[in-house]
Write a protein that holds these residues in place. Structure first.
Motif, mmCIF file in Angstrom:
data_model
loop_
_atom_site.group_PDB
_atom_site.id
_atom_site.type_symbol
_atom_site.label_atom_id
_atom_site.label_comp_id
_atom_site.label_asym_id
_atom_site.label_seq_id
_atom_site.Cartn_x
_atom_site.Cartn_y
_atom_site.Cartn_z
ATOM 1 N N LEU A 1 17.662 -73.041 1.612
ATOM 2 C CA LEU A 1 17.249 -72.168 2.721
ATOM 3 C C LEU A 1 15.850 -72.544 3.183
ATOM 4 C CD1 LEU A 1 18.391 -68.626 1.513
ATOM 5 C CD2 LEU A 1 19.451 -70.019 3.277
ATOM 6 N N SER A 2 15.641 -72.435 4.466
ATOM 7 C CA SER A 2 14.299 -72.710 4.994
ATOM 8 C C SER A 2 13.392 -71.530 4.638
ATOM 9 C CB SER A 2 14.366 -72.907 6.514
ATOM 10 O OG SER A 2 14.722 -71.686 7.137
ATOM 11 N N ASP A 3 12.100 -71.731 4.851
ATOM 12 C CA ASP A 3 11.144 -70.668 4.528
ATOM 13 C C ASP A 3 11.405 -69.425 5.378
ATOM 14 O OD1 ASP A 3 9.881 -72.000 2.513
ATOM 15 O OD2 ASP A 3 8.347 -72.884 3.812
ATOM 16 N N ASN A 4 11.746 -69.620 6.661
ATOM 17 C CA ASN A 4 12.018 -68.473 7.530
ATOM 18 C C ASN A 4 13.266 -67.725 7.070
ATOM 19 O OD1 ASN A 4 9.813 -69.071 9.088
ATOM 20 N ND2 ASN A 4 10.976 -70.280 10.595
ATOM 21 N N ALA A 5 14.299 -68.466 6.668
ATOM 22 C CA ALA A 5 15.540 -67.833 6.230
ATOM 23 C C ALA A 5 15.322 -67.075 4.922
ATOM 24 C CB ALA A 5 16.643 -68.879 6.069
ATOM 25 N N LEU B 1 16.939 -66.802 -5.700
ATOM 26 C CA LEU B 1 16.060 -67.281 -4.629
ATOM 27 C C LEU B 1 14.788 -67.882 -5.219
ATOM 28 C CD1 LEU B 1 15.463 -67.459 -1.590
ATOM 29 C CD2 LEU B 1 14.430 -65.194 -1.752
ATOM 30 N N TYR B 2 14.219 -67.208 -6.213
ATOM 31 C CA TYR B 2 13.006 -67.707 -6.857
ATOM 32 C C TYR B 2 13.277 -69.053 -7.537
ATOM 33 C CZ TYR B 2 9.076 -68.050 -10.050
ATOM 34 O OH TYR B 2 7.993 -68.496 -10.754
ATOM 35 N N LYS B 3 14.408 -69.138 -8.280
ATOM 36 C CA LYS B 3 14.730 -70.405 -8.956
ATOM 37 C C LYS B 3 14.958 -71.525 -7.947
ATOM 38 C CE LYS B 3 17.861 -68.813 -12.156
ATOM 39 N NZ LYS B 3 18.995 -69.006 -13.052
#
Length: 179
Positions: free
Chosen positions: A108-112, A170-172
């Protein structure tokens, strides 16, 4: 009248009748019969080998018991091997799903990912606000019970755990994406 009086009033016994009987007398004879004794030289007599007690299996019953125990041990070993195989398979599937989710969140991109975090936060706040509103309505009607409170807390806990799990992936994913 007592028993002693009744017995005394009857006929008297003679000394021969009152005496105990004589034990039978054994008449010794020189020709004792040995026909009832077992002849040890005949094949009908079974002998036990001298190392009988040192043998692993001493009887047929012991042999049958040992065979049953061996069969049971084999069956238990097979069952344990099948269980271990199923556990390994389940662990492999869980790792595969874990890796897929981690990879998907990592791509995922940073915005997503920021939008996903904001959506998760909005979902938790929204569910909590809805449960609070429902609890307030039940309280005003006098129908708020511990069962309702527990049910609401369980729903909030379930949503929070789901969100925490997604946040962990998401963190991993972002952590592995940066390294």
């Amino acid at each position: 009248m007592s028993y002693a009086d009744v017995a005394a009033s009857g006929p008297k016994q003679t000394p021969e009748e009152a005496a105990a009987p004589q034990p039978p007398q054994i008449v010794p004879s020189e020709t004792a019969s040995t026909s009832s004794l077992i002849d040890v030289d005949t094949p009908s007599v079974r002998t036990v080998p001298s190392d009988f007690l040192e043998q692993d299996v001493q009887t047929e019953t012991q042999q049958q018991r040992k065979e049953r125990e061996e069969k049971a041990a084999d069956a238990a070993a097979r069952a344990e091997a099948d269980l271990a195989k199923k556990k390994r398979s389940a662990a492999r599937k869980a790792r595969k799903a874990d890796n897929f989710l981690t990879q998907w969140f990592g791509e995922l991109s940073d915005n997503a990912s920021t939008a996903l975090v904001a959506g998760n936060l909005a979902a938790v706040v929204g569910v909590s606000a809805y449960l609070g509103y429902k609890a307030l309505g039940l309280y005003e009607r006098g129908q708020l019970t511990w069962r309702n409170v527990g049910l609401g807390a369980g729903v909030a806990l379930g949503v929070g755990l789901f969100e925490a799990t997604l946040g962990g992936y998401l963190y991993k994913g972002k952590k592995s994406d940066r390294s």
